[in-house]
Design an enzyme around this catalytic site. Structure first.
Site, PDB file in Angstrom:
ATOM      1  N   GLU A 146       0.796  -1.341   0.105  1.00 26.97           N
ATOM      2  CA  GLU A 146       0.071   0.001  -0.112  1.00 26.97           C
ATOM      3  C   GLU A 146       0.882   1.053   0.107  1.00 26.97           C
ATOM      4  OE1 GLU A 146      -2.932  -0.055   3.097  1.00 26.97           O
ATOM      5  OE2 GLU A 146      -3.873  -1.952   2.271  1.00 26.97           O
ATOM      6  N   HIS A 179     -10.165   1.974   0.508  1.00 30.00           N
ATOM      7  CA  HIS A 179     -10.689   1.100   1.370  1.00 30.00           C
ATOM      8  C   HIS A 179     -12.259   1.087   1.551  1.00 30.00           C
ATOM      9  CE1 HIS A 179      -6.703   1.678   2.909  1.00 30.00           C
ATOM     10  NE2 HIS A 179      -6.730   0.613   3.770  1.00 30.00           N
TER      11      HIS A 179
END
Length: 289
Positions: A146, A179
């Site tokens: 990420e 997310h």
């Protein structure tokens, strides 16, 4: 000394960042059984390890392709733009992590009082952890992949057009929105109400966006990819601060001491934020924020 610069226009940089985010999130759902097995199922985790690794490898040629050659003495290599360099690596490994731990003085105090710290002294705890796919995802693969996609690849594209200051706020938006995909699993697998799933996911998007801004700040101040990776891994380990657990303490004196620890950690973090991320500590002549 020859190097590279990023001279694509602002809209192209935004579209590339959007593409990177789509590739990353999309890679999590390419498997045929992605909609039937939980995200915590070992098979799902292992396959997603493969997916995100492939995406991280694929974006590197894109970073090369959209870079331009430069003979400017201040130009840097693609990898330096991405925070992959050796100068200042020792301080980048230590100081940002300590700074993040200062912010979590309150939760760390709570861990101490609850006896959680004793676990960290047990070799069996670490042996069990490194064999656990969920632990590896949360503490190793997720922080590395990420931060690579959402910081090391996006910020070099955004900074030339929006500057370091604005990029700290623009970059995390991709991270936070990415997310939201957890809402799909909440609805399809956990059978949560759509409204409840949206509220939970919106809250997650909010605090991941805030963390993303902090992570981007660390990346730009240190010029190192590893700095936000370690902060990310630590935050994943700690989780969102358990304020409700503090307020649940019946002993008022103890409760106020815990509240004081939370406040002290926040105040100390604010006070130390700029001094402990001063670019000269990390030999950072790439970004200035």
């Amino acid at each position: 000394m020859a190097g590279v610069v990023y001279e694509i226009d602002s809209w192209q940089s935004i579209l590339l960042c959007f593409l990177f985010a789509v590739l990353y999130v999309g890679s999590l759902y390419i498997w045929s059984d992605s909609g039937t097995k939980s995200r915590d199922h070992p098979d799902t985790i292992k396959r997603r390890f493969t997916s995100v690794t492939v995406v991280c490898i694929l974006v590197i040629p894109l970073m090369w392709f959209f870079s331009s050659s430069s003979t400017n003495v201040n130009a840097h290599s693609v990898f330096e733009w991405m925070g992959i360099r050796f100068n200042g690596i020792i301080t980048a490994l230590v100081i940002p992590l300590i700074l993040t731990m200062v912010l979590f003085i309150g939760p760390l105090t709570l861990h101490y009082m609850d006896g959680v710290f004793r676990l960290y002294l047990e070799p069996r705890y670490w042996i069990t952890s490194v064999k656990n796919t969920i632990w590896l995802r949360n503490h190793v693969v997720a922080p590395l992949s990420e931060e690579f996609i959402f910081r090391a690849c996006m910020l070099p594209l955004l900074v030339p057009h929006f500057g370091e200051g604005w990029s700290v706020f623009i970059c995390p938006l991709f991270f936070g929105v990415a997310h939201l995909h957890h809402m799909i699993e909440k609805i399809t697998q956990h059978k949560e109400d759509v409204k409840e799933a949206f509220q939970t996911s919106a809250f997650q998007m909010a605090y991941t966006t805030v963390f993303g801004a902090y992570s981007a700040f660390l990346f730009l101040r240190t010029g190192h990819f590893i700095a936000p990776v370690l902060a990310h891994a630590f935050c994943n380990h700690m989780g969102f601060p358990a304020f409700n657990e503090v307020l649940a303490y019946n002993d008022k004196t103890l409760r106020w001491r815990l509240i004081a620890a939370f406040v002290f950690g926040l105040v100390a973090w604010i006070y130390l934020l700029y001094p402990l991320t001063a670019p000269f500590l990390y030999s950072n002549d790439i970004y200035y924020v």
